[in-house]
Write a protein that holds these residues in place. Sequence first.
Motif, mmCIF file in Angstrom:
data_model
loop_
_atom_site.group_PDB
_atom_site.id
_atom_site.type_symbol
_atom_site.label_atom_id
_atom_site.label_comp_id
_atom_site.label_asym_id
_atom_site.label_seq_id
_atom_site.Cartn_x
_atom_site.Cartn_y
_atom_site.Cartn_z
ATOM 1 N N ARG A 186 0.921 -1.149 0.033
ATOM 2 C CA ARG A 186 -0.025 -0.031 0.017
ATOM 3 C C ARG A 186 0.886 1.093 0.099
ATOM 4 N N PHE A 187 1.924 1.224 0.670
ATOM 5 C CA PHE A 187 2.702 2.627 0.931
ATOM 6 C C PHE A 187 4.030 2.369 0.002
ATOM 7 N N VAL A 188 4.131 1.136 -0.550
ATOM 8 C CA VAL A 188 5.368 0.905 -1.375
ATOM 9 C C VAL A 188 5.548 2.149 -2.541
ATOM 10 N N SER A 189 4.695 2.820 -3.114
ATOM 11 C CA SER A 189 4.516 3.404 -4.148
ATOM 12 C C SER A 189 4.929 4.907 -3.513
ATOM 13 N N ASN A 190 4.578 5.307 -2.295
ATOM 14 C CA ASN A 190 4.711 6.565 -1.728
ATOM 15 C C ASN A 190 5.446 6.381 -0.289
ATOM 16 N N PRO A 191 6.778 5.966 -0.298
ATOM 17 C CA PRO A 191 7.361 5.928 1.138
ATOM 18 C C PRO A 191 7.374 7.352 1.688
ATOM 19 N N ILE A 192 7.403 8.406 1.135
ATOM 20 C CA ILE A 192 7.340 9.732 2.066
ATOM 21 C C ILE A 192 6.223 9.762 2.750
ATOM 22 N N HIS A 193 5.029 9.609 2.217
ATOM 23 C CA HIS A 193 3.795 9.637 2.816
ATOM 24 C C HIS A 193 3.830 8.702 4.218
ATOM 25 N N PHE A 194 4.184 7.393 3.952
ATOM 26 C CA PHE A 194 4.413 6.496 5.093
ATOM 27 C C PHE A 194 5.216 7.040 6.245
ATOM 28 N N THR A 195 6.211 7.723 5.791
ATOM 29 C CA THR A 195 7.339 8.276 6.921
ATOM 30 C C THR A 195 6.649 9.557 7.325
ATOM 31 N N THR A 196 6.002 10.291 6.698
ATOM 32 C CA THR A 196 5.407 11.399 7.361
ATOM 33 C C THR A 196 4.251 11.204 8.576
ATOM 34 N N LEU A 197 3.358 10.106 8.022
ATOM 35 C CA LEU A 197 2.740 9.777 8.995
ATOM 36 C C LEU A 197 3.031 9.239 10.309
ATOM 37 N N GLN A 198 4.273 8.743 10.429
ATOM 38 C CA GLN A 198 4.935 8.436 11.725
ATOM 39 C C GLN A 198 5.633 9.468 12.421
ATOM 40 N N CYS A 199 5.699 10.554 11.737
ATOM 41 C CA CYS A 199 6.276 11.689 12.367
ATOM 42 C C CYS A 199 5.376 12.746 13.069
ATOM 43 N N ILE A 200 3.965 12.661 12.687
ATOM 44 C CA ILE A 200 2.987 13.522 13.249
ATOM 45 C C ILE A 200 2.339 12.941 14.452
ATOM 46 N N LYS A 201 2.511 13.639 15.566
ATOM 47 C CA LYS A 201 1.858 13.286 16.724
ATOM 48 C C LYS A 201 1.267 14.673 17.563
ATOM 49 N N GLU A 202 0.158 14.417 17.794
ATOM 50 C CA GLU A 202 -0.596 15.472 18.693
ATOM 51 C C GLU A 202 -0.412 15.085 20.209
ATOM 52 N N VAL A 203 0.079 16.179 20.777
ATOM 53 C CA VAL A 203 0.320 16.233 22.344
ATOM 54 C C VAL A 203 -0.582 17.515 22.956
ATOM 55 N N PRO A 204 -0.963 17.065 24.357
ATOM 56 C CA PRO A 204 -1.332 18.145 25.104
ATOM 57 C C PRO A 204 -0.571 19.478 25.150
ATOM 58 N N LEU A 205 -1.091 20.347 25.269
ATOM 59 C CA LEU A 205 -0.256 21.894 25.375
ATOM 60 C C LEU A 205 0.632 21.830 26.635
ATOM 61 N N LYS A 206 -0.014 21.274 27.725
ATOM 62 C CA LYS A 206 0.623 21.150 28.911
ATOM 63 C C LYS A 206 2.012 20.492 28.728
ATOM 64 N N SER A 207 1.979 19.252 27.924
ATOM 65 C CA SER A 207 3.497 18.408 27.836
ATOM 66 C C SER A 207 4.449 19.170 27.265
ATOM 67 N N LEU A 208 3.988 20.491 26.704
ATOM 68 C CA LEU A 208 5.371 21.127 26.453
ATOM 69 C C LEU A 208 5.883 22.278 27.238
ATOM 70 N N HIS A 209 5.267 22.137 28.423
ATOM 71 C CA HIS A 209 5.659 23.178 29.504
ATOM 72 C C HIS A 209 7.285 23.509 29.579
ATOM 73 N N GLY A 210 7.864 24.519 29.606
ATOM 74 C CA GLY A 210 9.076 24.735 29.796
ATOM 75 C C GLY A 210 10.015 24.756 28.492
ATOM 76 N N ARG A 211 9.246 24.535 27.226
ATOM 77 C CA ARG A 211 10.036 24.316 26.045
ATOM 78 C C ARG A 211 9.856 25.518 24.911
ATOM 79 N N LYS A 212 10.553 25.529 23.838
ATOM 80 C CA LYS A 212 10.339 26.788 23.121
ATOM 81 C C LYS A 212 9.772 25.873 21.757
ATOM 82 N N ILE A 213 8.672 26.502 20.930
ATOM 83 C CA ILE A 213 8.215 25.516 19.936
ATOM 84 C C ILE A 213 8.337 26.804 18.662
ATOM 85 N N ALA A 214 8.694 26.436 17.486
ATOM 86 C CA ALA A 214 8.583 27.065 16.331
ATOM 87 C C ALA A 214 7.283 27.184 15.680
ATOM 88 N N ILE A 215 6.938 28.165 15.106
ATOM 89 C CA ILE A 215 5.661 28.228 14.640
ATOM 90 C C ILE A 215 5.720 29.140 13.337
#
Length: 87
Positions: free
Chosen positions: A1-30
């Motif tokens: 299924r993802f053989v034809s588009n390995p970039i799509h498969f890789t990017t899906l693994q990179c996206i993760k939603e986290v609660p805002l509170k879990s970023l306490h004390g960090r800098k984030i780029a927007i």
Amino acid sequence: RFVSNPIHFTTLQCIKEVPLKSLHGRKIAIDASMAIYQFLIAVRHGNPNNPAAMLTNAEGETTSHIQGLFNRTIRFMTEGVRPVYVF
């Protein structure tokens, strides 16, 4: 299924939603241009519970995006997150 588009498969693994509170004390780029665009579109279209109302300055120029960035920045800082807007 993802053989034809390995970039799509890789990017899906990179996206993760986290609660805002879990970023306490960090800098984030927007991505500033995307954030500004998001606020301009949101205010322009509104929603069923909140009709669109553009904020403007004395000259009639739209300033809703500035208010949106300001509110989001305050929300991040309230949670202990330091936003860095990248232009």
